[in-house]
Design a protein around this motif. Structure first.
Motif, short mmCIF file in Angstrom:
data_model
loop_
_atom_site.label_atom_id
_atom_site.label_comp_id
_atom_site.label_asym_id
_atom_site.label_seq_id
_atom_site.Cartn_x
_atom_site.Cartn_y
_atom_site.Cartn_z
N ASP A 18 -25.60 16.03 10.68
CA ASP A 18 -27.10 17.49 10.64
C ASP A 18 -26.61 18.01 9.02
OD1 ASP A 18 -27.17 17.08 13.43
OD2 ASP A 18 -26.31 18.41 14.16
N ILE A 19 -25.97 18.34 8.31
CA ILE A 19 -26.02 18.40 7.20
C ILE A 19 -25.87 17.64 6.23
CG2 ILE A 19 -24.75 20.41 5.21
CD1 ILE A 19 -24.08 21.83 8.25
N GLY A 20 -26.75 16.92 5.41
CA GLY A 20 -26.73 16.02 3.77
C GLY A 20 -26.56 16.97 2.45
N LEU A 22 -23.60 18.37 -0.04
CA LEU A 22 -22.54 19.47 0.03
C LEU A 22 -21.21 19.25 0.53
CD1 LEU A 22 -25.31 22.34 1.80
CD2 LEU A 22 -24.72 21.91 -0.43
N PRO A 57 -29.77 30.23 -2.85
CA PRO A 57 -30.97 30.31 -2.22
C PRO A 57 -31.19 30.01 -1.33
CG PRO A 57 -31.20 29.09 -4.83
CD PRO A 57 -29.41 29.49 -3.40
N GLY A 59 -32.78 28.58 2.32
CA GLY A 59 -33.06 27.49 2.95
C GLY A 59 -32.26 26.36 2.17
N THR A 60 -30.65 26.63 1.46
CA THR A 60 -29.93 25.54 1.30
C THR A 60 -28.71 25.46 2.26
OG1 THR A 60 -29.00 27.39 -0.01
CG2 THR A 60 -29.76 26.24 -1.01
N LYS A 62 -27.09 27.42 4.30
CA LYS A 62 -25.84 28.52 4.51
C LYS A 62 -25.59 28.68 6.01
CE LYS A 62 -27.70 31.10 1.84
NZ LYS A 62 -28.62 30.61 1.07
N THR A 63 -26.38 28.82 7.02
CA THR A 63 -26.48 29.00 8.02
C THR A 63 -26.15 27.49 9.46
OG1 THR A 63 -28.48 30.53 8.73
CG2 THR A 63 -27.65 30.09 10.30
N LEU A 64 -26.42 26.91 8.22
CA LEU A 64 -26.56 25.36 8.83
C LEU A 64 -24.92 25.32 9.28
CD1 LEU A 64 -28.26 23.78 10.70
CD2 LEU A 64 -28.54 22.20 7.99
N ASP A 115 -25.31 37.51 8.48
CA ASP A 115 -27.07 37.14 7.20
C ASP A 115 -27.54 38.47 6.67
OD1 ASP A 115 -28.36 34.78 6.58
OD2 ASP A 115 -29.17 34.49 8.26
N ALA A 197 -29.64 12.73 6.57
CA ALA A 197 -29.09 13.79 7.85
C ALA A 197 -30.84 14.49 8.93
CB ALA A 197 -28.49 15.12 7.13
N ILE A 198 -31.42 14.74 8.30
CA ILE A 198 -32.53 15.64 8.81
C ILE A 198 -33.42 14.54 9.24
CG2 ILE A 198 -35.09 16.40 8.22
CD1 ILE A 198 -33.78 17.36 5.79
N ALA A 224 -33.21 22.69 3.23
CA ALA A 224 -35.52 23.82 3.99
C ALA A 224 -36.61 23.00 3.12
CB ALA A 224 -35.96 24.82 3.90
N TYR A 227 -36.82 19.59 5.00
CA TYR A 227 -36.82 19.70 6.05
C TYR A 227 -38.93 19.47 6.38
CZ TYR A 227 -37.19 20.75 10.96
OH TYR A 227 -37.51 20.07 11.86
P1 ATP Z 1 -31.47 31.78 3.93
O1 ATP Z 1 -30.78 32.05 2.89
O2 ATP Z 1 -33.03 32.12 4.07
O3 ATP Z 1 -30.84 32.14 5.35
P2 ATP Z 1 -29.70 28.92 4.92
O4 ATP Z 1 -29.35 29.32 3.95
O5 ATP Z 1 -28.94 30.14 5.69
O6 ATP Z 1 -31.49 29.81 4.19
P3 ATP Z 1 -30.73 27.30 6.82
O7 ATP Z 1 -31.02 28.13 7.70
O8 ATP Z 1 -29.22 26.25 7.35
O9 ATP Z 1 -30.95 28.16 5.46
O10 ATP Z 1 -31.79 26.33 6.71
C1 ATP Z 1 -32.94 26.12 6.76
C2 ATP Z 1 -33.15 24.49 7.27
O11 ATP Z 1 -33.71 23.57 6.54
C3 ATP Z 1 -32.51 24.24 8.33
O12 ATP Z 1 -32.87 24.26 9.74
C4 ATP Z 1 -33.03 22.66 8.18
O13 ATP Z 1 -33.45 21.69 8.88
C5 ATP Z 1 -32.44 22.52 6.30
N1 ATP Z 1 -31.35 22.47 5.97
C6 ATP Z 1 -31.18 22.77 4.97
N2 ATP Z 1 -29.81 22.41 4.23
C7 ATP Z 1 -30.00 21.50 4.24
C8 ATP Z 1 -28.74 19.99 4.69
N3 ATP Z 1 -27.93 20.32 3.17
N4 ATP Z 1 -29.19 18.97 5.37
C9 ATP Z 1 -29.71 19.31 6.43
N5 ATP Z 1 -30.81 19.97 6.51
C10 ATP Z 1 -31.00 20.86 5.78
#
Ligand code: ATP
Length: 282
Positions: A18-20, A22, A57, A59-60, A62-64, A115, A197-198, A224, A227
């Motif tokens: 699911d993660i592209g 990185l 930053p 939406g990159t 991290k949570t995923l 987080d 991946a998305i 993000a 997405y």
């Molecule tokens: P924040 O700092 O705002 O918490 P984050 O770095 O934790 O952000 P995520 O919550 O992991 O970001 O990512 C947000 C969404 O963006 C994910 O749910 C996914 O849909 C998409 N996304 C982010 N990075 C990727 C990736 N490398 N591959 C696929 N989808 C991604």
């Protein structure tokens, strides 16, 4: 008192696929978490289990990433947002932190994901309440982190957009001492990998050339942002279908397929969410 903010740990369903992109980050995280889990004997040989801090930053991914490593290692996952643990009642914030680690130990092997860690442990002295609630929260967090070494199968991952605001004592050895930067996708290849991946969860017309799509993207896109591009394309496909249904050209049955024109539509609105100036911060 049990805090509403702390959920029950469970194994997530996010996979590496699911993660592209990185690639390097994935490898680094897996090594840090999996190696000591599969070879606990290495810990007695001097391998230190450390906590991970993912920074970069919004939406990159991290949570995923934190979820995917839990899935991959069959660990439960307990996610807490820093601000949710802070409570106005005296002593409740510290109790919330103890509760997080209690839950994690019960559900071990477990990954605790903090987080917005900076909001939980801001630079002491800068938070403007010396000796106040934030000081006690940081102290409690440090005590819990230092206590983890004996238990072994609870692992902590922190995430922040502002590592500069973090209390430096959190970064000492044995705590969040492994820093991993998770950045924006700057090159076409990594953008393409994220897009693929998305789109595993979307139906895409065979005439769509994804390399063409990324060629038309701005650089410096977060996962993000990509997405958002895909859901905008989806929205365009939905509108197209509704029009065709009202014109009697199509039935309601059948799936939605993203076409090249849906992507063109979505591309016209695409803006990077992180500015060049913000990127300079890291
Ligand atoms: P924040 O700092 O705002 O918490 P984050 O770095 O934790 O952000 P995520 O919550 O992991 O970001 O990512 C947000 C969404 O963006 C994910 O749910 C996914 O849909 C998409 N996304 C982010 N990075 C990727 C990736 N490398 N591959 C696929 N989808 C991604």
């Amino acid at each position: 008192a049990h805090s509403q903010a702390i959920g029950a740990p469970k194994i997530p369903s996010v996979s590496w696929q699911d993660i592209g992109g990185l690639q390097e980050v994935k490898k680094e995280i897996l090594d840090t978490v999996q190696l000591p889990l599969e070879h606990p004997e290495l810990l007695t040989l001097g391998l230190r289990r450390s906590g991970l801090l993912l920074y970069g930053p919004p939406g990159t991914g991290k949570t995923l990433l934190a979820k995917a490593v839990a899935t991959e290692c069959s660990m439960t996952f307990l996610s807490v947002k820093g601000p949710e643990l802070i409570n106005m009642y005296v002593g409740q914030s510290e109790e919330n932190i103890r509760e997080v680690f209690r839950k994690a130990r019960t559900a071990a092997p477990c990954i605790v994901f903090f987080d917005e860690l900076d909001s939980l442990a801001p630079n002491r002295g800068h938070s403007g309440d010396s000796g106040g609630v934030m000081d006690r929260v940081v102290s409690q967090l440090l005590a819990e982190l230092d206590g983890l070494h004996s238990s072994g199968d609870v692992f902590v991952i922190g995430a922040t957009n502002r590592p500069d605001l973090l209390d430096q004592s959190l970064l000492r050895p044995g705590r969040f001492d492994k820093l991993v930067y998770v950045g924006v996708n700057e090159d076409r290849e990594s953008q393409l990998q994220v897009l693929k991946a998305i789109l595993r969860k979307f139906e895409v017309d065979s005439s769509v050339c994804l390399s063409d799509v990324v060629e038309r993207c701005p650089t410096q896109l977060t996962g993000a942002d990509l997405y958002a591009l895909c859901s905008d394309a989806m929205m365009s496909a939905i509108k197209r279908k509704i029009t065709r249904i009202t014109e009697g050209l199509e039935s309601e049955a059948g799936s939605l397929t993203l076409t090249a024109s849906d992507f063109s539509q979505a591309l016209s609105d695409l803006q990077p969410s992180v500015s060049e100036q913000e990127l300079q911060r890291y």
